[in-house]
Design a protein around this motif. Structure first.
Motif, PDB file in Angstrom:
ATOM      1  N   HIS A  56       0.847  -1.195   0.000  1.00 39.16           N
ATOM      2  CA  HIS A  56       0.000   0.000   0.000  1.00 39.16           C
ATOM      3  C   HIS A  56       0.884   1.246   0.000  1.00 39.16           C
ATOM      4  CE1 HIS A  56      -3.572   2.336   0.565  1.00 39.16           C
ATOM      5  NE2 HIS A  56      -3.194   2.788   1.737  1.00 39.16           N
ATOM      6  N   HIS A  57       1.863   1.288   0.841  1.00 37.52           N
ATOM      7  CA  HIS A  57       2.712   2.485   0.923  1.00 37.52           C
ATOM      8  C   HIS A  57       3.847   2.436  -0.090  1.00 37.52           C
ATOM      9  CE1 HIS A  57       1.240   3.144   5.285  1.00 37.52           C
ATOM     10  NE2 HIS A  57       0.546   3.858   4.439  1.00 37.52           N
ATOM     11  N   HIS A  68      -1.579   2.812  -3.640  1.00 35.75           N
ATOM     12  CA  HIS A  68      -1.711   3.676  -2.469  1.00 35.75           C
ATOM     13  C   HIS A  68      -3.046   4.422  -2.502  1.00 35.75           C
ATOM     14  CE1 HIS A  68       0.236   6.974   0.230  1.00 35.75           C
ATOM     15  NE2 HIS A  68      -0.371   6.065   0.947  1.00 35.75           N
ATOM     16  N   GLY A  79      -5.662   5.301   7.290  1.00 37.21           N
ATOM     17  CA  GLY A  79      -4.442   6.099   7.217  1.00 37.21           C
ATOM     18  C   GLY A  79      -4.654   7.467   7.850  1.00 37.21           C
ATOM     19  N   HIS A  96      -2.348   3.590  12.116  1.00 38.42           N
ATOM     20  CA  HIS A  96      -2.288   3.817  10.664  1.00 38.42           C
ATOM     21  C   HIS A  96      -2.112   2.472   9.951  1.00 38.42           C
ATOM     22  CE1 HIS A  96      -0.698   6.587   7.270  1.00 38.42           C
ATOM     23  NE2 HIS A  96      -0.861   5.384   6.771  1.00 38.42           N
ATOM     24  N   GLU A 145      -5.038   0.175   7.544  1.00 38.77           N
ATOM     25  CA  GLU A 145      -4.804  -0.174   6.148  1.00 38.77           C
ATOM     26  C   GLU A 145      -4.552  -1.675   5.976  1.00 38.77           C
ATOM     27  OE1 GLU A 145      -3.234   4.168   4.796  1.00 38.77           O
ATOM     28  OE2 GLU A 145      -1.725   2.734   5.411  1.00 38.77           O
TER      29      GLU A 145
HETATM   30 ZN    ZN Z   1      -1.168   4.889   4.851  1.00 36.94          ZN
END
Ligand code: ZN
Length: 320
Positions: free
Chosen positions: A106-107, A141, A227, A273, A277
């Motif tokens: 995701h990041h 993302h 997030g 966070h 996610e």
């Molecule tokens: Zn995030």
């Protein structure tokens, strides 16, 4: 929703290896009964990129974001895909040990432009290890946040929200695409009970869940943003949410939101966070598996078991 949560205190722990790991997002477990059926072909990385674009169009990403393929050749076959929140060294270890051909995180590893990927820094080292290990890296993302079934949709579903709409609709997207979500609980409940529900859904992390507001206050309209969501208070107020669930709430935005509250609302629930996610990974993996299967491909997909929440323990009054 699967509950293979990263276990608190087991940082390099392996939630992906516990109960829910063998779910539908992982190894395809429904052998085709049809004896005549041929084995499904393995997709190329390019095939997987097309499937990912179908689910999480890059056009939905925020202007400041950096999504897409970070490393890898589109012609290479992809037999194994590992989903994770962060491309940390530990996650890369996990990917390489499993023999993943693609790590989907995701990041982003790189949010800002770089002039070197020399192996002298941890990011360059990550790139080298991935390439040397034959593992591509793909970032999904804010396009994954905004898309239908995105991070905040997953949270809204988990909380049982109804009539869900984006907090901030996507500029060039469908009405149901955008950042954050807001919807209604079927029945009003107290802030304390709702916070307990949130806590029960989140993976166990050292920081737990922080709440601002009257525990006995009733909540029904819930805003969520997976997030860091402290830039969305105006939208939360515009939608008249009773409570806002997000992560990384800093002192000033949170304090000022509480000062500006009307009848104490919106109350605030600050979650991890990473945790907010991480919940998206399994539905996202299921969605990718479905698209690949529809296209006649088969790939083995697994959810990372690594807890990449950066915090390890917490001290609170009365407990120490
Ligand atoms: Zn995030």
């Amino acid at each position: 929703m699967e509950t293979d949560k990263p276990a608190e205190g087991s940082k390099p722990a392996a939630p992906g290896t516990d109960p829910a790991a063998p779910d539908s997002a992982t190894t395809p477990e429904t052998p085709d009964d049809s004896a005549a059926s041929a084995p499904h072909p393995v997709p190329s990385l390019g095939d997987v990129l097309l499937a990912a674009e179908e689910l999480w169009p890059a056009s939905l990403a925020e202007g400041w974001d950096a999504v897409g393929l970070v490393a890898g050749r589109p012609s290479r076959p992809v037999e194994r895909i590992l989903f994770a929140v962060d491309p940390t060294a530990e996650v890369i270890d996990e990917a390489l040990e499993w023999g993943a051909d693609l790590l989907l995180t995701h990041h982003p590893l790189f949010l800002k432009p770089v002039h070197s990927v020399a192996g002298t820094g941890f990011k360059g080292d990550a790139v080298h290890r991935l390439i040397e290990g034959g593992c591509a890296l793909l970032t999904v993302h804010t396009n994954g946040d905004s898309a239908v079934g995105g991070v905040s949709d997953v949270l809204a579903d988990a909380f049982g929200l109804r009539d869900v709409v984006p907090l901030v609709p996507a500029e060039d997207g469908l009405p149901e695409e955008g950042i954050g979500r807001v919807g209604d609980l079927r029945d009003a409940t107290t802030l304390a009970d709702f916070a307990k529900l949130v806590f029960s859904i989140m993976p166990a992390v050292a920081g737990g869940v922080r709440v601002a507001g009257d525990p006995h206050g009733l909540v029904r309209r819930v805003a969520v943003c997976g997030g860091a969501g402290d830039s969305l208070f105006d939208a939360v107020r515009r939608h008249q949410a009773d409570v806002y669930v997000t992560a990384d709430l800093r002192h000033h935005p949170a304090s000022e939101a509480r000062e500006a509250a009307v009848n104490g609302r919106p109350y605030l629930i600050d979650v991890s966070h990473f945790g907010s996610e991480w919940l998206w990974l399994t539905p996202a993996a299921n969605a990718l598996e479905n698209v690949l299967t529809d296209q006649g491909f088969a790939a083995e997909i697994r959810i990372s078991g690594t807890n990449t929440d950066p915090w390890d323990f917490v001290l609170t009054p009365g407990l120490n």
